[in-house]
Design a protein around this motif. Structure first.
Motif, PDB file in Angstrom:
ATOM      1  N   GLN A 224      -5.653  -1.525  -3.167  1.00  0.00           N
ATOM      2  CA  GLN A 224      -6.942  -0.570  -3.154  1.00  0.00           C
ATOM      3  C   GLN A 224      -8.232  -1.554  -2.715  1.00  0.00           C
ATOM      4  O   GLN A 224      -9.386  -0.922  -2.374  1.00  0.00           O
TER       5      GLN A 224
ATOM      6  N   ARG B 223       1.047   4.144  -3.042  1.00  0.00           N
ATOM      7  CA  ARG B 223       0.645   5.425  -2.577  1.00  0.00           C
ATOM      8  C   ARG B 223       1.698   6.371  -2.919  1.00  0.00           C
ATOM      9  O   ARG B 223       1.324   7.574  -3.529  1.00  0.00           O
ATOM     10  N   THR B 224       2.893   5.972  -2.672  1.00  0.00           N
ATOM     11  CA  THR B 224       3.965   7.017  -2.985  1.00  0.00           C
ATOM     12  C   THR B 224       4.609   7.037  -4.446  1.00  0.00           C
ATOM     13  O   THR B 224       5.356   8.041  -4.828  1.00  0.00           O
TER      14      THR B 224
ATOM     15  N   ALA C  14       0.776  -1.244   0.068  1.00  0.00           N
ATOM     16  CA  ALA C  14      -0.014   0.128  -0.121  1.00  0.00           C
ATOM     17  C   ALA C  14       0.824   1.185  -0.021  1.00  0.00           C
ATOM     18  O   ALA C  14       0.575   2.188  -0.566  1.00  0.00           O
ATOM     19  N   ALA C  15       1.865   1.314   0.506  1.00  0.00           N
ATOM     20  CA  ALA C  15       2.836   2.554   0.714  1.00  0.00           C
ATOM     21  C   ALA C  15       3.405   2.818  -0.274  1.00  0.00           C
ATOM     22  O   ALA C  15       3.585   3.846  -1.009  1.00  0.00           O
TER      23      ALA C  15
ATOM     24  N   PRO D 161       3.289   5.542  -7.666  1.00  0.00           N
ATOM     25  CA  PRO D 161       2.406   4.780  -8.690  1.00  0.00           C
ATOM     26  C   PRO D 161       3.008   4.328  -9.786  1.00  0.00           C
ATOM     27  O   PRO D 161       2.621   3.283 -10.372  1.00  0.00           O
TER      28      PRO D 161
END
Length: 211
Positions: free
Chosen positions: A172, A109-110, A105-106, A112
């Motif tokens: 997601q 998010r940072t 997830a990290a 893509p």
């Protein structure tokens, strides 16, 4: 890359540095800096550059170790029993675990763009390590004849990597039970189809298709 004495781990050991990177990436993803790694690991930027050449290489090594740890944990939670159904369940469990991992997830998010690249990467430390691990799971199944076994297993590992990545690299979906069930079911059906009727001759892998 360092000496380990009893429970004491050298700050310059690979184990210590990778642990520092992994801990940071679980919250900061690809935004982790070399300075932050140096502070967390008790080393220096110069040492990290000399040992790993770049921040990207260090992050890739840390993520690869994290994914391999996920495979290891799955051995306990969903052990492989040498059957097609057991191997299928194990692979789905691994994909789900990677999807739920905070680092996944990290990074999404940072970075893509890096996540998009990971979905189609043809080579690299991580994809090579995953394909090797998948091949280890496939060999006991004896899915093809001896003459073509190595090539067939290699090609199957490639196909499994390609169909599993969209399920594994979809943080997601976490928290949406319906979406997660759809991802897991879709992967299960694709794997079942792939493993139920493998070719009796060596199938094409991405390398052979590029020639």
């Amino acid at each position: 890359m360092g000496q380990q004495f009893g429970d004491m781990v050298s700050p310059h050991s690979e184990r210590n540095v990778l642990t520092a990177v992994q801990e940071l990436m679980r919250s900061e993803g690809a935004a982790v800096t070399l300075s932050a790694v140096a502070r967390r690991s008790g080393t220096s930027r110069n040492f990290l550059y000399s040992a790993w050449k770049s921040l990207g290489a260090l992050q890739e090594r840390a993520v690869t170790a994290e994914v391999m740890s996920t495979f290891n944990a799955a051995e306990d939670a969903c052990p492989v029993d040498g059957t097609v159904s057991g191997t299928l369940a194990h692979l789905v469990y691994v994909a789900r675990s990677i999807r739920h991992h905070p680092t996944t997830a990290a990074i999404a998010r940072t970075a893509p763009a890096a996540m998009a690249h990971a979905l189609t990467a043809m080579d690299g430390l991580l994809s090579d390590a995953v394909r090797h691990r998948v091949k280890q799971l496939l060999y006991p199944l004896r899915l093809t004849d001896r003459e073509h076994e190595l090539a067939a297993v290699d090609a199957l590992a490639w196909k499994i990597l390609w169909i599993a990545r969209p399920t594994a690299l979809c943080p997601q979906a976490v928290g949406d039970p319906d979406r997660e069930r759809t991802l897991d079911l879709g992967l299960s059906l694709l794997l079942a189809d792939l493993l139920a009727a493998p070719s009796r001759t060596a199938p094409d892998s991405p390398e052979t298709l590029e020639r």
